[in-house]
Design a protein around this motif. Structure first.
Motif, PDB file in Angstrom:
ATOM      1  N   THR A   1       4.219   0.418 -13.882  1.00 42.53           N
ATOM      2  CA  THR A   1       3.950   0.386 -15.355  1.00 42.53           C
ATOM      3  C   THR A   1       4.568   1.901 -15.838  1.00 42.53           C
ATOM      4  N   GLY A   2       4.903   2.876 -14.798  1.00 42.39           N
ATOM      5  CA  GLY A   2       5.324   4.088 -15.156  1.00 42.39           C
ATOM      6  C   GLY A   2       4.269   4.916 -15.464  1.00 42.39           C
ATOM      7  N   LEU A   3       3.094   4.707 -15.176  1.00 42.51           N
ATOM      8  CA  LEU A   3       1.776   5.577 -15.548  1.00 42.51           C
ATOM      9  C   LEU A   3       1.277   6.212 -14.521  1.00 42.51           C
ATOM     10  N   GLY A   4       1.520   5.645 -13.265  1.00 43.82           N
ATOM     11  CA  GLY A   4       0.791   6.211 -11.939  1.00 43.82           C
ATOM     12  C   GLY A   4       1.054   7.822 -11.808  1.00 43.82           C
TER      13      GLY A   4
ATOM     14  N   ILE B   1      13.296   5.540  -0.529  1.00 47.04           N
ATOM     15  CA  ILE B   1      14.371   5.432  -1.011  1.00 47.04           C
ATOM     16  C   ILE B   1      14.895   6.798  -1.787  1.00 47.04           C
ATOM     17  N   GLY B   2      13.906   7.719  -2.199  1.00 46.89           N
ATOM     18  CA  GLY B   2      13.984   8.791  -2.611  1.00 46.89           C
ATOM     19  C   GLY B   2      14.591   8.579  -4.136  1.00 46.89           C
ATOM     20  N   PHE B   3      14.990   9.801  -4.981  1.00 51.18           N
ATOM     21  CA  PHE B   3      15.494   9.695  -6.133  1.00 51.18           C
ATOM     22  C   PHE B   3      16.348  10.931  -6.653  1.00 51.18           C
TER      23      PHE B   3
ATOM     24  N   GLY C   1      14.157  10.249   1.276  1.00 50.65           N
ATOM     25  CA  GLY C   1      12.668  10.192   1.178  1.00 50.65           C
ATOM     26  C   GLY C   1      12.399  11.086   0.086  1.00 50.65           C
ATOM     27  N   SER C   2      11.109  11.235  -0.268  1.00 50.25           N
ATOM     28  CA  SER C   2      10.570  12.148  -1.313  1.00 50.25           C
ATOM     29  C   SER C   2       9.150  12.821  -0.815  1.00 50.25           C
ATOM     30  N   THR C   3       9.001  14.055  -1.688  1.00 49.64           N
ATOM     31  CA  THR C   3       7.660  14.721  -1.095  1.00 49.64           C
ATOM     32  C   THR C   3       7.060  15.246  -2.521  1.00 49.64           C
ATOM     33  N   PHE C   4       6.070  14.525  -2.696  1.00 51.06           N
ATOM     34  CA  PHE C   4       5.141  14.886  -3.901  1.00 51.06           C
ATOM     35  C   PHE C   4       4.060  15.904  -3.455  1.00 51.06           C
ATOM     36  N   SER C   5       3.976  17.074  -4.229  1.00 52.80           N
ATOM     37  CA  SER C   5       3.057  18.281  -3.972  1.00 52.80           C
ATOM     38  C   SER C   5       2.403  18.629  -5.045  1.00 52.80           C
TER      39      SER C   5
ATOM     40  N   THR D   1       0.480   4.643  -2.386  1.00 48.98           N
ATOM     41  CA  THR D   1       1.155   3.042  -2.768  1.00 48.98           C
ATOM     42  C   THR D   1       2.577   3.207  -3.248  1.00 48.98           C
ATOM     43  N   ASN D   2       2.850   4.354  -3.971  1.00 48.81           N
ATOM     44  CA  ASN D   2       4.240   4.895  -4.251  1.00 48.81           C
ATOM     45  C   ASN D   2       5.167   4.665  -3.139  1.00 48.81           C
ATOM     46  N   ALA D   3       4.510   5.651  -1.920  1.00 51.67           N
ATOM     47  CA  ALA D   3       5.447   5.711  -0.764  1.00 51.67           C
ATOM     48  C   ALA D   3       5.665   4.377  -0.161  1.00 51.67           C
TER      49      ALA D   3
ATOM     50  N   GLN E   1       4.581  13.211   1.822  1.00 49.96           N
ATOM     51  CA  GLN E   1       6.112  13.070   2.199  1.00 49.96           C
ATOM     52  C   GLN E   1       6.180  11.671   2.623  1.00 49.96           C
ATOM     53  N   ASP E   2       7.426  11.063   2.295  1.00 51.70           N
ATOM     54  CA  ASP E   2       7.649   9.798   2.728  1.00 51.70           C
ATOM     55  C   ASP E   2       9.197   9.654   3.133  1.00 51.70           C
ATOM     56  N   ASN E   3       9.562   8.518   3.916  1.00 54.07           N
ATOM     57  CA  ASN E   3      11.006   8.320   4.217  1.00 54.07           C
ATOM     58  C   ASN E   3      11.659   7.380   3.535  1.00 54.07           C
TER      59      ASN E   3
END
Ligand code: ADP
Length: 575
Positions: free
Chosen positions: A538-541, A513-515, A565-569, A479-481, A509-511
């Protein structure tokens, strides 16, 4: 052999000479004359044996050759024969005695010369200076070292009174050029065979090196004692039997015992009674096995308090491995112990306050749900029943109330989810992560469809976790992606995994806005958000995801770049 050959040869020569002289001599005149000479030469050269051989040969040659040659009958004049033999025996004996005496004198002279050489070389090679004097204390001899120390050669010193050659002051010998060398010396009388003192010998030992060595040892001692005194509570040394031979003053002052008391195992008297027996037994064992000493214990100080000390030591051995002593330190670890205790207190305080906070979050979120539901229900009723009667502005207020309530509901739901993760049981079971992903995807189906997302995944391994929480992790990340996608760019989400020894590492991995990667850690904190109101949340996920993964012994991290994009591992143990 040569001597006896020469004896025979002498007899033959005597014969030739006698025969040659025969015409000059009367018919029976002096037949033995040349043989007496030959015997004398033979005995003089070879001694008694060869003399007798020449005598014997001479007798036969005279009787059987000379006499017949002179026209005489052999062995008629027996008196002549006896005289000849007797004279020759006496000559041979005398020669033998003379030879022996000469040999002895030569041997005695040789041995004396050798003895002199030997003692000269010994005196030269000896590491000490030696001066010998006569009975009047006048110098007779100096060996090379004594010559160096005094500056006198033997001829210069000989006959001079000893005190003019060997001048000392404050245990230093002063040479002729004024140079000084520290020495130790002693004098011994020289006695003759009758026990009379005929002189004296002075032995001088140069102690320059010893004094330098002693100074070095003193310096080393000063250094390590200073270090020992500087470091609370100093150093200690024990003999191979384990008895204390040295303890720094700082230790003795701390516990108020003397070095002598300490040597008598006194250090165990000032140990904390709870530790005394175990420490003494351990020390005896350590001494028996020759191992290292590494122990913490408390010593009773003169201030009446127990001082925690870290005692460390090791056996000191020589090159052959023989145990010389034990050397070690007593380190004051009060501060470490105090810090440790404070840290423990803080940790337990923190854990307690965390538990209380979590409890509060759970209770608050749970109890808040009820009034919130009421506000929600009545706002909905208000809008449904009286919506068209409300003025434009009142209607807008009512809509704001609903939005606020929605947001609060989400917040409370997330808080409850977080509390459940923290409080819930963390039983570890094998989970098909592929099935967990499928569940997550189907619960996100609507938002994926609405956003036109393209989701790709591969076969995922079995891991140790729990299915429900793992679904929640995938759900949050997916959902964040979608939520943090780039405007006008359809989200592309890829879920993969790789195996590492004992673990599986998942990558979402998503494409989007990244951070800024500087916040890669921060975003896992509670209520931490990087983006504004345009992205609801909410900043809790992520905090929930990280807590879930960590409960199963895993880790979670993120990589990203703004706009790329971002990659969460996350890592979980393989089933
Ligand atoms: P939120 O409810 O704000 O999404 P999360 O804990 O899920 O809370 O995320 C924390 C913050 O991390 C987000 O507010 C966002 O700034 C950032 N973030 C999370 N996922 C992504 C992503 N896929 N792309 C970019 N930023 C993200």
């Amino acid at each position: 052999m040569v001597r006896y050959g020469s004896a025979v040869l002498a007899a033959l020569l005597a014969l030739l000479v006698r025969l040659a002289l025969s015409p000059l001599l009367p018919a029976d005149g002096a037949p033995y004359i040349t043989f007496v000479l030959a015997t004398a030469l033979s005995a003089g050269y070879g001694g008694l044996g060869p003399g007798l051989v020449t005598t014997f040969c001479g007798t036969l040659l005279v009787e059987y050759v000379v006499r017949p040659y002179d026209g005489l009958v052999p062995f008629v004049d027996s008196g002549n024969v006896v005289r000849f033999v007797l004279i020759c025996v006496v000559i041979s004996y005398v020669c033998r005695v003379l030879i022996r005496t000469g040999e002895r004198a030569k041997a005695a002279e040789l041995s004396e010369r050798e003895g002199r050489l030997f003692s000269q070389q010994t005196l030269a090679a000896i590491g000490d200076g030696v001066i010998s004097t006569d009975s009047a204390a006048n110098v007779r001899f100096l060996n090379p070292l004594a010559q160096r120390l005094t500056g006198f050669s033997v001829p210069e010193a000989r006959g001079k009174p000893l005190q003019q050659v060997f001048i000392t002051e404050a245990n230093q010998v002063i040479a002729r050029d004024g140079s000084r060398v520290p020495v130790e010396y002693h004098q011994e009388p020289i006695k003759d065979s009758a026990g009379r003192t005929v002189g004296a010998v002075l032995v001088i030992h140069d102690i320059t090196k010893r004094l330098a060595d002693e100074e070095r040892v003193r310096e080393a001692n000063r250094v390590y004692r200073t270090v020992g005194e500087f470091m609370p509570f100093g150093v200690w040394i024990c003999d191979p039997a384990g008895r204390n031979t040295y303890a720094s003053d700082s230790f003795l002052q701390l516990v108020g015992i003397t070095q002598e008391q300490c040597s008598e195992f006194g250090w165990s008297d000032v140990l904390h009674p709870d530790e005394r027996e175990a420490a003494v037994t351990a020390w005896k064992e350590c001494v028996r096995t020759g191992g290292n000493w590494d122990r913490e214990h408390r010593f009773l100080g003169v201030d009446g308090q127990y001082h925690p000390v870290l005692a460390r030591g090791m056996p000191v051995r020589d090159n052959d491995g023989t145990l010389l002593c034990w050397a070690g330190i007593n380190l004051d670890i009060r501060r470490i112990k105090d810090t440790e205790a404070a840290l423990l207190r803080q940790t337990s305080d923190l854990a307690r306050s965390n538990r209380e906070l979590e409890q509060f979050a759970y209770v608050a979120s749970h109890d808040l749900q009820e009034p919130l539901r009421m506000v929600n229900a009545y706002t909905q009723l208000l809008l449904r029943d009286s919506g068209d009667k409300l003025s434009g502005q009142s209607h807008e207020y009512a809509v704001f109330i609903r939005q606020g309530v929605d947001k609060m509901v989400r917040l409370i739901e997330d808080l409850l989810a977080f509390s459940r993760v923290v409080h819930g049981d963390a039983e570890r079971v094998p989970v098909e992560s592929g099935a967990a992903l499928d569940q997550a995807l189907s619960s996100c189906a609507q938002i994926l469809l609405d956003s036109g997302a393209d989701v790709k995944s591969e076969q995922l391994p079995r891991v140790i976790a729990q299915e429900g929480p793992l679904v929640l992790v995938f759900q949050n990340l997916i959902t964040n992606a979608v939520k943090y996608r780039r405007p006008d760019v359809a989200p592309r989400i890829q879920i993969t995994s790789r195996r590492e020894p004992g673990d599986a590492v998942f990558l979402v991995q998503d494409n989007g806005i990244g951070f800024d990667p500087a916040y890669a850690q921060t975003i896992f904190g509670l209520f931490k958000r990087l983006h504004g109101k345009e992205y609801p949340g909410t900043g809790l996920g992520l905090a929930i995801c990280q807590r879930i993964v960590e409960r199963y012994g895993g880790q979670m991290w993120a990589d990203s770049k703004p706009g790329a994009g971002s990659t969460f591992s996350f890592r979980l143990p393989l089933a």
